[in-house]
Design an enzyme around this catalytic site. Structure first.
Site, PDB file in Angstrom:
ATOM      1  N   ASN A   1       0.838  -1.200   0.000  1.00 23.48           N
ATOM      2  CA  ASN A   1       0.000   0.000   0.000  1.00 23.48           C
ATOM      3  C   ASN A   1       0.872   1.250   0.000  1.00 23.48           C
ATOM      4  O   ASN A   1       1.936   1.286   0.631  1.00 23.48           O
ATOM      5  CB  ASN A   1      -1.011  -0.006   1.155  1.00 23.48           C
ATOM      6  CG  ASN A   1      -0.413  -0.234   2.521  1.00 23.48           C
ATOM      7  OD1 ASN A   1       0.581  -0.934   2.666  1.00 23.48           O
ATOM      8  ND2 ASN A   1      -1.017   0.344   3.534  1.00 23.48           N
TER       9      ASN A   1
ATOM     10  N   GLU B   1       0.418   5.281   0.609  1.00 22.75           N
ATOM     11  CA  GLU B   1      -0.525   6.299   1.091  1.00 22.75           C
ATOM     12  C   GLU B   1      -0.133   7.692   0.614  1.00 22.75           C
ATOM     13  O   GLU B   1       1.035   7.967   0.319  1.00 22.75           O
ATOM     14  CB  GLU B   1      -0.595   6.239   2.623  1.00 22.75           C
ATOM     15  CG  GLU B   1      -1.108   4.884   3.094  1.00 22.75           C
ATOM     16  CD  GLU B   1      -1.345   4.788   4.585  1.00 22.75           C
ATOM     17  OE1 GLU B   1      -0.872   5.675   5.340  1.00 22.75           O
ATOM     18  OE2 GLU B   1      -2.006   3.817   4.991  1.00 22.75           O
TER      19      GLU B   1
ATOM     20  N   CYS C   1      -4.237   0.745  -2.491  1.00 22.08           N
ATOM     21  CA  CYS C   1      -4.064  -0.506  -1.746  1.00 22.08           C
ATOM     22  C   CYS C   1      -3.000  -1.397  -2.409  1.00 22.08           C
ATOM     23  O   CYS C   1      -2.764  -1.324  -3.625  1.00 22.08           O
ATOM     24  CB  CYS C   1      -5.366  -1.294  -1.711  1.00 22.08           C
ATOM     25  SG  CYS C   1      -6.683  -0.516  -0.782  1.00 22.08           S
TER      26      CYS C   1
ATOM     27  N   GLU D   1      -3.103  -4.522  -3.139  1.00 25.15           N
ATOM     28  CA  GLU D   1      -3.614  -5.434  -4.167  1.00 25.15           C
ATOM     29  C   GLU D   1      -3.604  -4.767  -5.533  1.00 25.15           C
ATOM     30  O   GLU D   1      -3.228  -5.353  -6.551  1.00 25.15           O
ATOM     31  CB  GLU D   1      -5.056  -5.863  -3.849  1.00 25.15           C
ATOM     32  CG  GLU D   1      -5.222  -6.640  -2.556  1.00 25.15           C
ATOM     33  CD  GLU D   1      -5.471  -5.764  -1.331  1.00 25.15           C
ATOM     34  OE1 GLU D   1      -4.885  -4.659  -1.238  1.00 25.15           O
ATOM     35  OE2 GLU D   1      -6.247  -6.183  -0.465  1.00 25.15           O
TER      36      GLU D   1
ATOM     37  N   CYS E   1     -10.399  -4.857   0.430  1.00 19.38           N
ATOM     38  CA  CYS E   1     -11.498  -3.885   0.484  1.00 19.38           C
ATOM     39  C   CYS E   1     -12.399  -4.065  -0.741  1.00 19.38           C
ATOM     40  O   CYS E   1     -12.057  -4.784  -1.688  1.00 19.38           O
ATOM     41  CB  CYS E   1     -10.946  -2.462   0.559  1.00 19.38           C
ATOM     42  SG  CYS E   1     -10.357  -1.835  -1.024  1.00 19.38           S
TER      43      CYS E   1
ATOM     44  N   CYS F   1     -10.861  -3.191  -4.156  1.00 19.03           N
ATOM     45  CA  CYS F   1      -9.908  -4.212  -4.616  1.00 19.03           C
ATOM     46  C   CYS F   1     -10.622  -5.492  -5.046  1.00 19.03           C
ATOM     47  O   CYS F   1     -10.180  -6.161  -5.978  1.00 19.03           O
ATOM     48  CB  CYS F   1      -8.856  -4.479  -3.549  1.00 19.03           C
ATOM     49  SG  CYS F   1      -7.714  -3.093  -3.375  1.00 19.03           S
TER      50      CYS F   1
HETATM   51  N1  THU Z   1      -5.315  -1.366   2.466  1.00 17.26           N
HETATM   52  C1  THU Z   1      -4.786  -2.203   1.535  1.00 17.26           C
HETATM   53  O1  THU Z   1      -3.637  -2.034   1.099  1.00 17.26           O
HETATM   54  N2  THU Z   1      -5.566  -3.227   1.084  1.00 17.26           N
HETATM   55  C2  THU Z   1      -6.841  -3.467   1.492  1.00 17.26           C
HETATM   56  O2  THU Z   1      -7.526  -4.305   0.916  1.00 17.26           O
HETATM   57  C3  THU Z   1      -7.361  -2.746   2.647  1.00 17.26           C
HETATM   58  C4  THU Z   1      -6.659  -1.492   2.994  1.00 17.26           C
HETATM   59  C5  THU Z   1      -4.490  -0.257   2.938  1.00 17.26           C
HETATM   60  C6  THU Z   1      -4.965   1.100   2.496  1.00 17.26           C
HETATM   61  C7  THU Z   1      -4.405   1.994   3.575  1.00 17.26           C
HETATM   62  O3  THU Z   1      -3.081   2.343   3.249  1.00 17.26           O
HETATM   63  C8  THU Z   1      -4.369   1.106   4.815  1.00 17.26           C
HETATM   64  O4  THU Z   1      -4.497  -0.218   4.361  1.00 17.26           O
HETATM   65  C9  THU Z   1      -5.483   1.402   5.820  1.00 17.26           C
HETATM   66  O5  THU Z   1      -6.715   1.394   5.215  1.00 17.26           O
END
Ligand code: THU
Length: 132
Positions: A44, A46, A55, A57, A88, A91
């Site tokens: 991920n 940010e 994310c 994925e 999520c 994704c």
């Molecule tokens: N996140 C992911 O990388 N994948 C997911 O399926 C759920 C959330 C990340 C996004 C963000 O950087 C952190 O987790 C908190 O939401």
């Protein structure tokens, strides 16, 4: 079935270390396998403008697609949580569109794992078929 889930999980564990998550401190690693056997990884990433965060994925899938590798057969997702973290909703949609009904392997840093499928996590999905 994914041929070598251990290898895919190991790749997701390793890339998780590269997660750029200074705002949530929630680090995620993902690895997708293509039919060729090649593995693409993503973490991920940010943004200070939180909504622009991507994310793990999707980073992994975009890497595969941008290398011209669109035949994706499995994905592993790793977090350091006791409860395994499912992808999520956004994704799930992208996994469906770019991987289809594939094994989705969830794992954590202490060796727990669980496998489900895209159809189980996203029943009755929207996709390009409905655009015709
Ligand atoms: N996140 C992911 O990388 N994948 C997911 O399926 C759920 C959330 C990340 C996004 C963000 O950087 C952190 O987790 C908190 O939401």
């Amino acid at each position: 079935m994914e041929s070598n889930p251990d290898e895919l999980i190991k790749a997701a564990l390793a890339v998780r270390e590269l997660a750029f998550a200074p705002y949530s401190n929630f680090r995620v690693g993902a690895a997708v396998r293509s039919k060729s056997g090649r593995i693409y990884t993503g973490c991920n990433v940010e943004s200070a403008s939180f909504g622009l965060t991507v994310c793990a994925e999707r980073v992994a899938i975009w890497k595969a697609v941008s290398e011209g590798d669109t035949d994706l057969t499995a994905i592993a997702i790793v977090t350091d949580t006791e409860k395994l973290t499912p992808p999520c909703g956004v994704c799930r949609q992208i996994i469906w569109e770019f991987c289809g009904d594939v094994p989705i392997i969830l794992a954590n840093c202490r060796g727990d794992r669980d496998t489900s499928t895209t159809n189980e996590l996203l029943p009755r999905a929207f996709d390009t078929k409905f655009l015709k």
